[in-house]
Enzyme design. Structure first.
Site, PDB file in Angstrom:
ATOM      1  N   HIS A   1       0.822  -1.202   0.000  1.00  0.00           N
ATOM      2  CA  HIS A   1       0.000   0.000   0.000  1.00  0.00           C
ATOM      3  C   HIS A   1       0.863   1.261   0.000  1.00  0.00           C
ATOM      4  CE1 HIS A   1       0.640  -0.505   4.424  1.00  0.00           C
ATOM      5  NE2 HIS A   1       0.746   0.811   4.378  1.00  0.00           N
TER       6      HIS A   1
ATOM      7  N   ARG B   1      -1.936  11.042   4.410  1.00  0.00           N
ATOM      8  CA  ARG B   1      -2.688  11.632   5.515  1.00  0.00           C
ATOM      9  C   ARG B   1      -3.823  12.473   4.935  1.00  0.00           C
ATOM     10  NH1 ARG B   1       2.626  11.456   7.010  1.00  0.00           N
ATOM     11  NH2 ARG B   1       2.980  10.381   8.990  1.00  0.00           N
TER      12      ARG B   1
ATOM     13  N   GLU C   1      -3.745   3.521   1.877  1.00  0.00           N
ATOM     14  CA  GLU C   1      -4.042   3.672   3.300  1.00  0.00           C
ATOM     15  C   GLU C   1      -4.299   5.147   3.570  1.00  0.00           C
ATOM     16  OE1 GLU C   1      -1.652   3.572   7.540  1.00  0.00           O
ATOM     17  OE2 GLU C   1      -0.928   2.296   5.911  1.00  0.00           O
TER      18      GLU C   1
ATOM     19  N   ASN D   1      -5.462  11.656  11.449  1.00  0.00           N
ATOM     20  CA  ASN D   1      -4.955  11.930  12.790  1.00  0.00           C
ATOM     21  C   ASN D   1      -5.941  12.871  13.470  1.00  0.00           C
ATOM     22  OD1 ASN D   1      -2.245  10.577  12.823  1.00  0.00           O
ATOM     23  ND2 ASN D   1      -2.009  11.850  11.015  1.00  0.00           N
TER      24      ASN D   1
ATOM     25  N   HIS E   1       1.835  11.206  -8.268  1.00  0.00           N
ATOM     26  CA  HIS E   1       0.425  10.853  -8.381  1.00  0.00           C
ATOM     27  C   HIS E   1       0.238   9.351  -8.223  1.00  0.00           C
ATOM     28  CE1 HIS E   1       2.026  10.448 -12.541  1.00  0.00           C
ATOM     29  NE2 HIS E   1       1.238   9.388 -12.573  1.00  0.00           N
TER      30      HIS E   1
ATOM     31  N   GLU F   1      -3.864   9.901 -11.734  1.00  0.00           N
ATOM     32  CA  GLU F   1      -3.872   9.798 -13.190  1.00  0.00           C
ATOM     33  C   GLU F   1      -4.808   8.662 -13.579  1.00  0.00           C
ATOM     34  OE1 GLU F   1      -0.815   9.226 -16.972  1.00  0.00           O
ATOM     35  OE2 GLU F   1      -0.181   8.599 -14.976  1.00  0.00           O
TER      36      GLU F   1
END
Length: 127
Positions: A5, A9, A56, A60, A75, A123
């Site tokens: 992965h 954030r 992922e 936070n 990207h 993209e």
């Protein structure tokens, strides 16, 4: 070995998941960690147990102003059957299209670029 992965954030987990659903992804799993003050949500087309990489999304707690994307990140790339239709779906869902569908410069591959709620570029490549 296999690629599992990429983590980014996000400032609003629900908005981010809704955006990636516009691209045909789904939320695969979520892990809320109150002691660590964060929540992880994994999105993708299939879980990595089947060889598919995931994104992922990390929220936070309290970081609602967002993050700088950074100059090193380029990207994500997603293969789609119809780039123009994917752009319309993103646009209709309130997403941002930053490059309309069309052939890549000096080539024939049809691509477009869209941007998620946190400014990450995706993209779209016609397959």
């Amino acid at each position: 070995m296999n690629y599992l992965h990429t983590m980014v954030r996000v400032k609003n987990l629900d908005d981010s998941i809704a955006f990636y659903k516009l691209l045909g992804m789904r939320e695969l799993r979520r892990n809320d960690v109150p002691a660590g003050k964060y929540t992880l949500a994994f999105v993708g087309f299939d879980d990595n147990a089947h060889g598919q990489a995931e994104i992922e999304l990390t929220y936070n707690y309290g970081e609602d102003d967002g993050y700088e994307v950074g100059s090193g990140f380029g990207h994500f790339a997603v293969g789609v059957p119809d780039v123009a239709a994917a752009c319309e779906k993103v646009r209709a869902g309130g997403g941002k299209v930053t490059r309309e569908a069309g052939p890549v410069q000096h080539g024939t591959t049809v691509i477009a670029f869209v941007q998620d709620p946190d400014g990450y570029k995706i993209e779209l490549i016609q397959r």
